[in-house]
Design a protein around this motif. Structure first.
Motif, PDB file in Angstrom:
ATOM      1  N   VAL A 179      45.747  29.831  51.723  1.00 42.21           N
ATOM      2  CA  VAL A 179      46.469  31.112  51.772  1.00 42.21           C
ATOM      3  C   VAL A 179      45.514  32.222  52.192  1.00 42.21           C
ATOM      4  N   ARG A 180      44.347  32.251  51.596  1.00 35.36           N
ATOM      5  CA  ARG A 180      43.380  33.305  51.939  1.00 35.36           C
ATOM      6  C   ARG A 180      42.918  33.173  53.390  1.00 35.36           C
ATOM      7  N   GLU A 181      42.670  31.951  53.827  1.00 39.68           N
ATOM      8  CA  GLU A 181      42.242  31.753  55.214  1.00 39.68           C
ATOM      9  C   GLU A 181      43.317  32.217  56.191  1.00 39.68           C
ATOM     10  N   ARG A 182      44.562  31.890  55.889  1.00 41.68           N
ATOM     11  CA  ARG A 182      45.661  32.280  56.772  1.00 41.68           C
ATOM     12  C   ARG A 182      45.885  33.792  56.755  1.00 41.68           C
ATOM     13  N   LEU A 183      45.780  34.399  55.586  1.00 41.02           N
ATOM     14  CA  LEU A 183      45.931  35.855  55.507  1.00 41.02           C
ATOM     15  C   LEU A 183      44.865  36.545  56.357  1.00 41.02           C
ATOM     16  N   LYS A 184      43.631  36.073  56.235  1.00 37.87           N
ATOM     17  CA  LYS A 184      42.538  36.663  57.007  1.00 37.87           C
ATOM     18  C   LYS A 184      42.752  36.459  58.497  1.00 37.87           C
ATOM     19  N   ALA A 185      43.155  35.265  58.888  1.00 42.34           N
ATOM     20  CA  ALA A 185      43.347  34.964  60.307  1.00 42.34           C
ATOM     21  C   ALA A 185      44.466  35.792  60.914  1.00 42.34           C
ATOM     22  N   ASN A 186      45.438  36.192  60.102  1.00 42.56           N
ATOM     23  CA  ASN A 186      46.569  36.970  60.600  1.00 42.56           C
ATOM     24  C   ASN A 186      46.442  38.462  60.306  1.00 42.56           C
ATOM     25  N   ASN A 187      45.218  38.885  59.904  1.00 40.35           N
ATOM     26  CA  ASN A 187      44.955  40.295  59.605  1.00 40.35           C
ATOM     27  C   ASN A 187      45.926  40.866  58.579  1.00 40.35           C
ATOM     28  N   LEU A 188      46.245  40.048  57.567  1.00 37.28           N
ATOM     29  CA  LEU A 188      47.094  40.472  56.461  1.00 37.28           C
ATOM     30  C   LEU A 188      46.226  40.771  55.247  1.00 37.28           C
ATOM     31  N   PRO A 189      46.727  41.561  54.306  1.00 34.81           N
ATOM     32  CA  PRO A 189      45.934  41.871  53.108  1.00 34.81           C
ATOM     33  C   PRO A 189      45.560  40.607  52.334  1.00 34.81           C
ATOM     34  N   ILE A 190      44.321  40.535  51.875  1.00 35.22           N
ATOM     35  CA  ILE A 190      43.886  39.419  51.027  1.00 35.22           C
ATOM     36  C   ILE A 190      44.287  39.776  49.598  1.00 35.22           C
ATOM     37  N   VAL A 191      45.480  39.392  49.212  1.00 39.49           N
ATOM     38  CA  VAL A 191      46.025  39.832  47.925  1.00 39.49           C
ATOM     39  C   VAL A 191      45.483  38.985  46.786  1.00 39.49           C
ATOM     40  N   PRO A 192      45.446  39.544  45.570  1.00 42.73           N
ATOM     41  CA  PRO A 192      45.021  38.764  44.404  1.00 42.73           C
ATOM     42  C   PRO A 192      45.997  37.625  44.120  1.00 42.73           C
ATOM     43  N   MET A 193      45.451  36.535  43.566  1.00 47.15           N
ATOM     44  CA  MET A 193      46.267  35.355  43.272  1.00 47.15           C
ATOM     45  C   MET A 193      46.054  34.899  41.831  1.00 47.15           C
ATOM     46  N   THR A 194      47.164  34.600  41.166  1.00 44.35           N
ATOM     47  CA  THR A 194      47.155  34.075  39.803  1.00 44.35           C
ATOM     48  C   THR A 194      47.590  32.621  39.813  1.00 44.35           C
ATOM     49  N   LEU A 195      46.945  31.804  38.997  1.00 44.38           N
ATOM     50  CA  LEU A 195      47.379  30.435  38.760  1.00 44.38           C
ATOM     51  C   LEU A 195      47.846  30.321  37.318  1.00 44.38           C
ATOM     52  N   PHE A 196      49.083  29.896  37.131  1.00 42.81           N
ATOM     53  CA  PHE A 196      49.579  29.586  35.786  1.00 42.81           C
ATOM     54  C   PHE A 196      49.835  28.092  35.714  1.00 42.81           C
ATOM     55  N   ALA A 197      48.820  27.368  35.244  1.00 44.93           N
ATOM     56  CA  ALA A 197      48.933  25.921  35.049  1.00 44.93           C
ATOM     57  C   ALA A 197      49.209  25.696  33.571  1.00 44.93           C
ATOM     58  N   LYS A 198      50.482  25.717  33.215  1.00 45.85           N
ATOM     59  CA  LYS A 198      50.874  25.701  31.804  1.00 45.85           C
ATOM     60  C   LYS A 198      50.365  24.437  31.116  1.00 45.85           C
ATOM     61  N   GLY A 199      49.653  24.653  30.010  1.00 47.08           N
ATOM     62  CA  GLY A 199      49.187  23.538  29.212  1.00 47.08           C
ATOM     63  C   GLY A 199      47.860  22.950  29.636  1.00 47.08           C
ATOM     64  N   ALA A 200      47.273  23.436  30.724  1.00 50.48           N
ATOM     65  CA  ALA A 200      46.009  22.863  31.209  1.00 50.48           C
ATOM     66  C   ALA A 200      44.815  23.524  30.522  1.00 50.48           C
ATOM     67  N   ASN A 201      44.908  23.694  29.209  1.00 47.92           N
ATOM     68  CA  ASN A 201      43.879  24.449  28.489  1.00 47.92           C
ATOM     69  C   ASN A 201      42.541  23.722  28.432  1.00 47.92           C
ATOM     70  N   THR A 202      42.560  22.398  28.465  1.00 45.61           N
ATOM     71  CA  THR A 202      41.294  21.670  28.458  1.00 45.61           C
ATOM     72  C   THR A 202      40.577  21.762  29.799  1.00 45.61           C
TER      73      THR A 202
END
Length: 361
Positions: A235-258
């Motif tokens: 996503v970041r590579e494509r955003l950069k290649a298309n001169n789009l904003p490099i927006v912040p990204m969140t990952l919610f991997a529910k239950g992957a606490n370990t």
């Protein structure tokens, strides 16, 4: 210095990983599934429109997305576009029914069934209604709060037996290489979908892996993690290649606490969402200040009354104030349909009170 509610959530995101960002006087707050079933104004719209009709009609999706922002104006710091987790499998050619919950009438039971899926997915054609809704919603919000786009990593096999995830887990354990290939195809569509959302107006992105906790640490790192990392990287590579904003990204991997330490070091996401099964102070100890955190009150506490909500929010804030690093207040999973909207308001008000830096915790 806290400047405006619009800046708050973006500042927390951009202050991670040593990127420039301002500190804030309190934690920004929003809740997963905040636009939807618990709101009477949503149920009113639902009386005359089917669920997928709402998702696929930009005017209706915009209205639903804006409803909680109107109701909780001054208390809520972000909006998330109203959509559904199953729009990606729909775009790939799978039929999805609501009866009343989601069902795949013709699921992928064996690797041969993958031939049912489209080999090439044109997201502009198949999911253009989401992009239209994003652009329309950005205009509707008038800059009051930032707009979050999203995608969900979801198995395309039958959802039958979900208490044990028997069919889905049998699929990945019995056909490991075919499962990785399928997840790779889903990832490619998710990348196109997320980049398209930024182009349409999304200012932040959240990737959900709601079944991550159903896998052991080993299996999560073998099956889910490569896909999640691929999405963040490309996503970041494509955003950069298309001169789009490099927006912040969140990952919610529910239950992957370990796997929190591993994810903080290797996932490439700016923020990690937490469910309610880990103490915030422990999560901060594990990840240090490498990423911001998001979460994590148990959604069921919203049924327990105002004293219980206030106590839980106070405890949550105390935990997240431990150590360094940004924090976005949220639930540990999505809000459920029977919650009283006034209790949601109380949750927001308690976050404002107990996450404020001047508040003695």
């Amino acid at each position: 210095m806290y400047t405006s509610r619009y800046d708050t959530v973006l500042d927390i995101y951009t202050s991670t990983n040593h990127l420039p960002g301002e500190d804030t006087e309190r934690a920004p707050v929003w809740i997963m599934r905040q636009a939807g079933r618990y709101l009477p104004e949503f149920r009113k719209v639902r009386e005359d429109h089917g669920f997928f009709e709402i998702c696929q009609t930009p005017e209706l999706a915009t209205e639903i997305t804006a409803q909680p922002i109107r109701r909780y104006s001054g208390l809520i710091d972000a909006s998330i576009i109203f959509s559904d987790i199953l729009v990606v499998p729909q775009a790939m050619g799978m039929e999805v029914l609501m009866n009343p919950g989601p069902q795949f009438p013709d699921p992928l039971n064996t690797p041969e069934d993958v031939q049912k899926l489209k080999t090439v997915v044109d997201v502009n054609k198949e999911l253009g209604y989401v992009f239209e809704a994003l652009t329309m919603t950005r205009k509707e919000l008038k800059g009051e709060v930032p707009l979050i786009g999203s995608a969900v990593l979801l198995g395309h096999c039958s959802r039958g037996g979900t208490k044990t995830f028997q069919k889905c887990k049998t699929w990945i354990f019995k056909y490991p290489e075919e499962s990785k290939e399928l997840l790779g195809r889903i990832a490619e569509v998710c990348v196109d979908f997320l980049v398209g959302q930024v182009k349409a107006g999304a200012q932040l992105l959240q990737v959900f892996d709601s079944w991550a906790g159903e896998l052991s640490s080993h299996d999560f790192q073998e099956f889910s993690f490569p896909t999640l990392h691929y999405i963040s990287q490309h996503v970041r590579e494509r955003l950069k290649a298309n001169n789009l904003p490099i927006v912040p990204m969140t990952l919610f991997a529910k239950g992957a606490n370990t796997s929190l330490s591993f994810l903080a070091q290797n996932s490439g996401y700016d923020v990690l969402g937490l469910d309610w099964c880990i103490d915030p102070a422990e999560a901060r100890r594990i990840v240090g200040d490498k990423v911001a955190l998001q979460g994590n009150m148990d959604p069921m506490l919203l049924y327990a009354g105002k004293p219980a909500i206030e106590s839980a929010v106070k405890r949550m804030c105390e935990g997240f104030h431990t150590g360094k690093g940004g924090w976005i207040a949220n639930l540990g999973h999505g809000i459920t349909p029977g919650v009283d909207p006034d209790d949601v308001r109380w949750f927001f008000e308690c976050v404002h009170k107990y996450s404020a830096k001047k508040q003695a915790l």
